[in-house]
Design a protein around this motif. Structure first.
Motif, PDB file in Angstrom:
ATOM      1  N   GLY A   1     144.066  67.922  69.218  1.00 54.83           N
ATOM      2  CA  GLY A   1     143.466  66.605  69.161  1.00 54.83           C
ATOM      3  C   GLY A   1     141.957  66.572  69.320  1.00 54.83           C
ATOM      4  N   SER A   2     141.331  65.607  68.614  1.00 54.98           N
ATOM      5  CA  SER A   2     139.897  65.361  68.724  1.00 54.98           C
ATOM      6  C   SER A   2     139.682  63.883  69.028  1.00 54.98           C
ATOM      7  CB  SER A   2     139.177  65.735  67.424  1.00 54.98           C
ATOM      8  OG  SER A   2     139.282  67.124  67.164  1.00 54.98           O
ATOM      9  N   TYR A   3     138.682  63.578  69.881  1.00 52.32           N
ATOM     10  CA  TYR A   3     138.563  62.231  70.420  1.00 52.32           C
ATOM     11  C   TYR A   3     137.097  61.837  70.622  1.00 52.32           C
ATOM     12  CZ  TYR A   3     142.947  64.292  72.134  1.00 52.32           C
ATOM     13  OH  TYR A   3     144.130  64.975  72.227  1.00 52.32           O
ATOM     14  N   ALA A   4     136.916  60.550  70.959  1.00 57.06           N
ATOM     15  CA  ALA A   4     135.663  60.003  71.507  1.00 57.06           C
ATOM     16  C   ALA A   4     134.447  60.357  70.661  1.00 57.06           C
ATOM     17  CB  ALA A   4     135.464  60.486  72.952  1.00 57.06           C
ATOM     18  N   ALA A   5     134.474  59.986  69.392  1.00 57.52           N
ATOM     19  CA  ALA A   5     133.362  60.288  68.503  1.00 57.52           C
ATOM     20  C   ALA A   5     132.153  59.399  68.782  1.00 57.52           C
ATOM     21  CB  ALA A   5     133.801  60.105  67.052  1.00 57.52           C
ATOM     22  N   GLN A   6     130.969  59.969  68.585  1.00 58.17           N
ATOM     23  CA  GLN A   6     129.717  59.228  68.699  1.00 58.17           C
ATOM     24  C   GLN A   6     128.789  59.663  67.576  1.00 58.17           C
ATOM     25  OE1 GLN A   6     128.783  56.713  70.727  1.00 58.17           O
ATOM     26  NE2 GLN A   6     126.922  56.615  69.523  1.00 58.17           N
TER      27      GLN A   6
ATOM     28  N   SER B   1     124.922  59.774  65.753  1.00 52.00           N
ATOM     29  CA  SER B   1     123.492  59.605  65.998  1.00 52.00           C
ATOM     30  C   SER B   1     123.018  58.357  65.264  1.00 52.00           C
ATOM     31  CB  SER B   1     122.718  60.839  65.523  1.00 52.00           C
ATOM     32  OG  SER B   1     122.934  61.071  64.138  1.00 52.00           O
ATOM     33  N   GLY B   2     121.910  57.797  65.716  1.00 56.28           N
ATOM     34  CA  GLY B   2     121.436  56.554  65.126  1.00 56.28           C
ATOM     35  C   GLY B   2     121.210  56.625  63.635  1.00 56.28           C
ATOM     36  N   ASP B   3     120.774  57.818  63.135  1.00 55.92           N
ATOM     37  CA  ASP B   3     120.512  57.952  61.709  1.00 55.92           C
ATOM     38  C   ASP B   3     121.768  58.255  60.903  1.00 55.92           C
ATOM     39  OD1 ASP B   3     121.047  60.608  62.366  1.00 55.92           O
ATOM     40  OD2 ASP B   3     118.990  61.308  62.023  1.00 55.92           O
ATOM     41  N   GLY B   4     122.908  58.407  61.583  1.00 54.35           N
ATOM     42  CA  GLY B   4     124.176  58.621  60.885  1.00 54.35           C
ATOM     43  C   GLY B   4     124.418  60.032  60.407  1.00 54.35           C
ATOM     44  N   ARG B   5     123.566  60.983  60.799  1.00 55.86           N
ATOM     45  CA  ARG B   5     123.712  62.350  60.294  1.00 55.86           C
ATOM     46  C   ARG B   5     124.566  63.239  61.191  1.00 55.86           C
ATOM     47  NH1 ARG B   5     119.449  66.633  57.646  1.00 55.86           N
ATOM     48  NH2 ARG B   5     120.770  68.486  57.920  1.00 55.86           N
ATOM     49  N   HIS B   6     124.465  63.080  62.501  1.00 52.73           N
ATOM     50  CA  HIS B   6     125.174  63.961  63.422  1.00 52.73           C
ATOM     51  C   HIS B   6     126.305  63.224  64.131  1.00 52.73           C
ATOM     52  CE1 HIS B   6     121.327  66.119  62.893  1.00 52.73           C
ATOM     53  NE2 HIS B   6     122.080  67.189  63.029  1.00 52.73           N
ATOM     54  N   LEU B   7     127.356  63.964  64.392  1.00 51.29           N
ATOM     55  CA  LEU B   7     128.539  63.412  65.046  1.00 51.29           C
ATOM     56  C   LEU B   7     128.891  64.273  66.246  1.00 51.29           C
ATOM     57  CD1 LEU B   7     130.980  61.304  64.563  1.00 51.29           C
ATOM     58  CD2 LEU B   7     132.189  63.306  63.727  1.00 51.29           C
ATOM     59  N   ALA B   8     129.109  63.644  67.380  1.00 54.53           N
ATOM     60  CA  ALA B   8     129.560  64.347  68.576  1.00 54.53           C
ATOM     61  C   ALA B   8     130.986  63.919  68.876  1.00 54.53           C
ATOM     62  CB  ALA B   8     128.652  64.029  69.759  1.00 54.53           C
ATOM     63  N   PHE B   9     131.810  64.865  69.300  1.00 56.76           N
ATOM     64  CA  PHE B   9     133.181  64.521  69.652  1.00 56.76           C
ATOM     65  C   PHE B   9     133.767  65.597  70.561  1.00 56.76           C
ATOM     66  CE2 PHE B   9     133.364  67.042  65.810  1.00 56.76           C
ATOM     67  CZ  PHE B   9     134.454  67.880  65.974  1.00 56.76           C
ATOM     68  N   PHE B  10     134.781  65.198  71.325  1.00 52.63           N
ATOM     69  CA  PHE B  10     135.521  66.133  72.163  1.00 52.63           C
ATOM     70  C   PHE B  10     136.747  66.614  71.396  1.00 52.63           C
ATOM     71  CE2 PHE B  10     133.436  63.279  75.212  1.00 52.63           C
ATOM     72  CZ  PHE B  10     132.739  64.205  75.973  1.00 52.63           C
ATOM     73  N   SER B  11     137.126  67.858  71.622  1.00 55.21           N
ATOM     74  CA  SER B  11     138.321  68.371  70.944  1.00 55.21           C
ATOM     75  C   SER B  11     139.016  69.443  71.774  1.00 55.21           C
ATOM     76  CB  SER B  11     137.952  68.950  69.572  1.00 55.21           C
ATOM     77  OG  SER B  11     139.119  69.375  68.880  1.00 55.21           O
ATOM     78  N   ASP B  12     140.338  69.437  71.676  1.00 55.09           N
ATOM     79  CA  ASP B  12     141.153  70.492  72.278  1.00 55.09           C
ATOM     80  C   ASP B  12     141.383  71.634  71.296  1.00 55.09           C
ATOM     81  OD1 ASP B  12     141.497  69.017  74.658  1.00 55.09           O
ATOM     82  OD2 ASP B  12     143.141  67.873  73.756  1.00 55.09           O
ATOM     83  N   ALA B  13     140.922  71.469  70.045  1.00 53.11           N
ATOM     84  CA  ALA B  13     141.132  72.489  69.017  1.00 53.11           C
ATOM     85  C   ALA B  13     140.335  73.746  69.332  1.00 53.11           C
ATOM     86  CB  ALA B  13     140.744  71.946  67.646  1.00 53.11           C
ATOM     87  N   ASP B  14     140.893  74.906  68.963  1.00 53.54           N
ATOM     88  CA  ASP B  14     140.183  76.170  69.182  1.00 53.54           C
ATOM     89  C   ASP B  14     139.814  76.857  67.873  1.00 53.54           C
ATOM     90  OD1 ASP B  14     142.586  77.147  68.233  1.00 53.54           O
ATOM     91  OD2 ASP B  14     143.170  78.120  70.112  1.00 53.54           O
ATOM     92  N   ASN B  15     139.940  76.120  66.749  1.00 52.81           N
ATOM     93  CA  ASN B  15     139.641  76.729  65.450  1.00 52.81           C
ATOM     94  C   ASN B  15     138.471  76.044  64.732  1.00 52.81           C
ATOM     95  OD1 ASN B  15     141.021  74.315  64.927  1.00 52.81           O
ATOM     96  ND2 ASN B  15     142.009  75.132  63.072  1.00 52.81           N
ATOM     97  N   LEU B  16     137.652  75.298  65.478  1.00 53.03           N
ATOM     98  CA  LEU B  16     136.520  74.618  64.846  1.00 53.03           C
ATOM     99  C   LEU B  16     135.310  75.518  64.706  1.00 53.03           C
ATOM    100  CD1 LEU B  16     136.782  71.121  66.578  1.00 53.03           C
ATOM    101  CD2 LEU B  16     137.738  71.864  64.385  1.00 53.03           C
ATOM    102  N   VAL B  17     135.154  76.440  65.648  1.00 54.39           N
ATOM    103  CA  VAL B  17     134.079  77.436  65.586  1.00 54.39           C
ATOM    104  C   VAL B  17     134.652  78.780  66.005  1.00 54.39           C
ATOM    105  CG1 VAL B  17     132.236  75.770  66.084  1.00 54.39           C
ATOM    106  CG2 VAL B  17     133.339  76.993  67.957  1.00 54.39           C
TER     107      VAL B  17
END
Length: 268
Positions: free
Chosen positions: A124-129, A131-147
């Motif tokens: 699962g991935s959650y709690a997205a935010q 950036s003001g310019d719409g380019r970057h996204l921050a989020f929490f995740s339990d996944a271990d295959n994103l990086v």
């Protein structure tokens, strides 16, 4: 400001937006229950709220409403400063919670809780935010295959560049929300402040004169450079389409060897 509206005579719970200067109030939400999650753009022209099972975007200037029907319960809404981009989490029945990114102008809706290669997160991935310019996204995740190398077995905070697709692991994060600066360069996770800047990469002159001649092309060509992304991999592509990789060393240097430089036009 956006404020929680108390239960009234019909047991309604929702939100209101109040123009302090004009003294006017706009009531948002049209259901007997509203999730405690709302965002207002800095100019006060757009409001985003969760109205299960939807995410609702209000254009307060033109009095219009966009309703996003997510895959399952929708939550954790975020909106860019200009009101064009929205991120939200979905909790599909029997599925894995994911983060979506919606362009309200084009209507494109994309699952963005993925690796740089587009592989969907395996947890699962959650709690997205956004950036003001719409380019970057921050989020929490339990996944271990994103990086690569995410082996800590805990929920982590990630930053994704929505233009390049690059994903960076910031570190463990168990909070419910993260804040980003307008350009995405500063991340606030609870009491932890991280300055997030893209890594710098430089390439030294090739073959001494920065040109490859027909004789040099018959032999391996060495490409060197520097970077502040210690331990990361640099990918280099030559004009003939061949590729080489190099790991940035502790001193910030990297070296890549092109075994095949044939077909490279003289002087390139």
């Amino acid at each position: 400001f956006v404020d929680s509206l108390g239960i009234d005579v019909v047991n309604y719970q929702g939100y209101i937006v109040k123009d302090v200067g004009a003294g006017t109030e706009t009531r948002l939400g049209d259901a007997p229950f509203t999730m405690p999650n709302q965002k207002l753009t800095p100019d006060g022209l757009f409001a985003a709220i969760n109205q299960p099972p939807t995410t609702q975007i209000y254009d307060l200037q033109h009095q219009t409403l966009d309703i996003i029907n997510g895959d399952g319960l929708s939550s954790s809404v975020a909106i860019s400063n200009d009101g064009r981009y929205v991120a939200y989490s979905t909790f599909p029945l029997g599925g894995i919670p994911q983060v979506h990114f919606r362009d309200l102008v084009s209507g494109a809706d994309t699952v963005v809780s993925t690796s740089a290669e587009g592989v969907l997160g395996n947890a699962g991935s959650y709690a997205a935010q956004i950036s003001g310019d719409g380019r970057h996204l921050a989020f929490f995740s339990d996944a271990d295959n994103l990086v690569p190398g995410d082996t800590d077995g805990t929920r982590d905070l990630f930053i994704k560049d929505l233009v390049t697709g690059a994903v960076v692991l910031i570190g463990p994060g168990s909070g419910s929300e993260v804040l980003l600066s307008d350009d995405g360069s500063i991340v606030l996770n609870g009491t932890s402040l991280t300055t997030f800047l893209p890594p710098s990469v430089s390439i030294a002159s090739i073959s001494g004169d920065n040109l490859v001649n027909t004789v040099e092309a018959l032999f391996p060509v060495v490409v060197t450079g520097t970077s502040d992304a210690i331990g990361r991999t640099v990918h280099v592509t030559s004009p003939n389409g061949s590729t080489a990789t190099a790991v940035v060393q502790a001193d910030g240097t990297w070296t890549a060897n092109f075994v095949d430089a044939t077909g490279v036009a003289e002087g390139t």
